[in-house]
Design an enzyme around this catalytic site. Structure first.
Site, PDB file in Angstrom:
ATOM      1  N   SER A  79       0.844  -1.189   0.000  1.00  0.00           N
ATOM      2  CA  SER A  79       0.000   0.000   0.000  1.00  0.00           C
ATOM      3  C   SER A  79       0.882   1.243   0.000  1.00  0.00           C
ATOM      4  O   SER A  79       2.116   1.153   0.001  1.00  0.00           O
ATOM      5  CB  SER A  79      -0.914   0.011   1.233  1.00  0.00           C
ATOM      6  OG  SER A  79      -0.141   0.124   2.420  1.00  0.00           O
ATOM      7  N   LYS A  80       0.238   2.411   0.030  1.00  0.00           N
ATOM      8  CA  LYS A  80       0.977   3.672  -0.039  1.00  0.00           C
ATOM      9  C   LYS A  80       1.931   3.847   1.135  1.00  0.00           C
ATOM     10  O   LYS A  80       2.928   4.557   1.030  1.00  0.00           O
ATOM     11  CB  LYS A  80       0.002   4.845  -0.093  1.00  0.00           C
ATOM     12  CG  LYS A  80      -0.773   4.931  -1.402  1.00  0.00           C
ATOM     13  CD  LYS A  80      -1.708   6.125  -1.422  1.00  0.00           C
ATOM     14  CE  LYS A  80      -2.456   6.212  -2.732  1.00  0.00           C
ATOM     15  NZ  LYS A  80      -3.389   7.367  -2.773  1.00  0.00           N
ATOM     16  N   ARG A  81       1.633   3.203   2.255  1.00  0.00           N
ATOM     17  CA  ARG A  81       2.528   3.377   3.402  1.00  0.00           C
ATOM     18  C   ARG A  81       3.896   2.737   3.150  1.00  0.00           C
ATOM     19  O   ARG A  81       4.865   3.015   3.863  1.00  0.00           O
ATOM     20  CB  ARG A  81       1.899   2.794   4.667  1.00  0.00           C
ATOM     21  CG  ARG A  81       1.792   1.279   4.706  1.00  0.00           C
ATOM     22  CD  ARG A  81       1.257   0.810   6.057  1.00  0.00           C
ATOM     23  NE  ARG A  81       1.102  -0.620   6.099  1.00  0.00           N
ATOM     24  CZ  ARG A  81       0.042  -1.282   5.650  1.00  0.00           C
ATOM     25  NH1 ARG A  81      -0.954  -0.601   5.100  1.00  0.00           N
ATOM     26  NH2 ARG A  81      -0.041  -2.592   5.735  1.00  0.00           N
ATOM     27  N   HIS A  82       3.967   1.865   2.144  1.00  0.00           N
ATOM     28  CA  HIS A  82       5.248   1.243   1.803  1.00  0.00           C
ATOM     29  C   HIS A  82       6.020   2.062   0.770  1.00  0.00           C
ATOM     30  O   HIS A  82       7.101   1.661   0.339  1.00  0.00           O
ATOM     31  CB  HIS A  82       5.020  -0.169   1.252  1.00  0.00           C
ATOM     32  CG  HIS A  82       4.403  -1.099   2.243  1.00  0.00           C
ATOM     33  ND1 HIS A  82       3.125  -1.596   2.091  1.00  0.00           N
ATOM     34  CD2 HIS A  82       4.868  -1.608   3.409  1.00  0.00           C
ATOM     35  CE1 HIS A  82       2.833  -2.397   3.104  1.00  0.00           C
ATOM     36  NE2 HIS A  82       3.871  -2.410   3.920  1.00  0.00           N
ATOM     37  N   GLY A  83       5.465   3.189   0.350  1.00  0.00           N
ATOM     38  CA  GLY A  83       6.109   4.009  -0.665  1.00  0.00           C
ATOM     39  C   GLY A  83       5.267   4.037  -1.923  1.00  0.00           C
ATOM     40  O   GLY A  83       4.064   3.776  -1.897  1.00  0.00           O
TER      41      GLY A  83
END
Length: 496
Positions: free
Chosen positions: A262-266
């Protein structure tokens, strides 16, 4: 209990696969990997790749994203043989299929409120979640027995799941699968025109099956989050009198913490990696190995990946998106690609940065090729050519403050750089040995180590502390420009 066993495949026909993104977001890594696996399989088998835009989600669709998805596929080098087809232009066909099923008794009209059938569209359910939840308990709708006065004009159409049976299907990755029909709800095929903003539109389960039948899809290659949809779709194929495709559910892509990417991983959008300066073939190579194994090899040109690709090589284990590994692949491609294949990508980067000169594609192409070849062992991403390597392509560059602080400390260096400029200007033959001799002779005459002058000179001519070997750098920049830069550096040297 009877068994509904669904035969798979279409062995007599040409292989046809499809990639069917929804324009509810940009082309993300998971979608790109699904598209790539479909493309690799089609190309390996001499089949057809169909592109279908599933744009029937009126509330979430963003039509402007369609071109972004297409651009992402083009950048990756994933071409398609048919399409793009738009599901929104096929709604009457979906509606007719639902009415046909209702007329045959395979479906029924239902006027229950929408919340009663919430979640009857595509369901993304992991295997672990299913195990934790145990068997599903399904409450059958009272409408199943039949209600007078209902039609497609005032009610939804639900599929009538055959009870007392088991639905079995083969998965090319996960093997034989089976589901007790009592665990499958009577899912909605056509929404009621009375409720919400969908105005009697078809659901995912119906549309995808109708389109796959009409497009003669032989293999459905998609993420394993869709495996829970397959029993419903298998039942629909049977009810519509069609032979289902071979299903192949590929593993999910997880972040380094083993949770869904997801976006939290970049960055998760393919366009983000393009903008960062990754090479498309490096990204393809990296993506292909997320859930597929060719053996012990990693660096594989695309033609070799196509030649080796098979569904038998797809893993059941979820893949982990490893950013450092992606960067490793990119550096490998920057270093190993034939120089003529790399030059267009570097040209595009220099054009983007307003550094490109037309003569580098003409009379100075040999110089451009030699310069890129000199720089590429020290590059990680394409913007490196226009950032730290800017001085190789432009006389307008800045001195890195840390490099100045580190290598221009000796107050004698300003004068020495001026003397070096004079010595180099006097050379009649501009070559590696002549430049090397001139610098070392000056260092000896000044009573300093050659390294002191080499480091100061590097900062003077390229503005950086780290660059390719000094004398090779001097040759590609050329004599006149090197002399000019050294004299400019004297003016910029810290006053003492």
């Amino acid at each position: 209990m009877t068994t509904t066993s669904i035969a798979s495949g279409n062995p007599s026909g040409k292989i046809r696969v499809r990639f069917a993104p929804s324009p509810t977001g940009y082309l993300h890594v998971g979608g790109a990997r699904t598209a790539l696996f479909n493309w690799l399989f089609a190309r390996a088998q001499g089949g057809t790749m169909v592109l279908r835009i599933e744009d029937t989600d009126i509330e979430r669709n963003r039509p402007e994203l369609v071109e972004g998805i297409l651009d992402g596929l083009r950048w990756l080098g994933i071409d398609w043989d048919e399409g793009p087809y738009f599901q929104s232009q096929r709604l009457e066909m979906h509606r007719e299929a639902a009415l046909k099923l209702a007329a045959s008794g395979a479906a029924y009209f239902c006027d229950c409120p929408p919340e009663k059938y919430a979640g009857s569209d595509a369901v993304e359910e992991t295997e672990d979640a299913k195990k934790e939840q145990g068997p599903r308990r399904i409450t059958r709708c009272a409408c199943r027995a039949g209600k007078p006065g209902l039609s497609a004009e005032n009610a939804a159409i639900r599929f009538r799941v055959p009870l007392g049976a088991i639905t079995r299907f083969e998965d090319a990755v996960f093997g034989p699968r089976e589901v007790v029909n009592e665990e499958i709800e009577d899912f909605v095929l056509l929404r009621s025109p009375k409720h919400g903003q969908t105005h009697g539109g078809p659901t995912y389960q119906l549309s995808v099956v109708v389109d796959d039948i009409d497009m003669r899809i032989t293999h459905v290659i998609r993420g394993s989050d869709h495996i829970s949809n397959t029993p419903k779709q298998a039942l629909l194929y049977l009810a519509l009198g069609a032979k289902p495709p071979i299903f192949a559910h590929v593993p999910l892509i997880l972040g380094p913490d083993r949770t869904r990417l997801s976006k939290r991983h970049g960055a998760t959008s393919v366009g983000s990696y393009r903008d960062e300066g990754f090479l498309p073939e490096a990204f393809r190579n990296f993506l292909a190995l997320l859930g597929w194994s060719p053996g012990n090899d990693e660096f594989l040109r695309t033609t070799e990946i196509v030649a080796r690709f098979s569904l038998e090589g797809v893993s059941r284990t979820n893949a982990v998106f490893d950013r450092p590994k992606l960067e490793w692949f990119n550096t490998q491609y920057l270093q190993k690609l034939p120089i003529d294949e790399l030059l267009p990508a570097v040209q595009a980067e220099l054009e983007r940065s307003k550094l490109w000169q037309p003569e580098w594609a003409g009379e100075k192409r040999e110089w451009f090729s030699k310069t890129v070849d000199l720089l590429r062992p020290r590059t990680r991403l394409l913007p490196d050519f226009s950032t730290w390597a800017r001085a190789f392509f432009s006389d307008s560059f800045e001195y890195d403050p840390q490099a100045r602080e580190k290598f221009w400390k000796d107050e004698r260096l300003g004068a020495m750089l001026g003397k070096l400029a004079d010595s180099l200007a006097a050379l009649s033959d501009w070559n590696h040995d002549a430049c090397d001799h001139a610098l070392r002779e000056l260092a000896a005459a000044e009573g300093v180590k050659a390294g002191l002058l080499i480091n100061a000179t590097r900062v003077a001519i390229v503005g950086q502390a780290v660059a390719p070997p000094l004398f090779e750098t001097m040759l590609v920049i050329d004599q006149e420009r090197i002399v000019s830069r050294l004299r400019s550096a004297v003016q910029a040297f810290p006053a003492r």
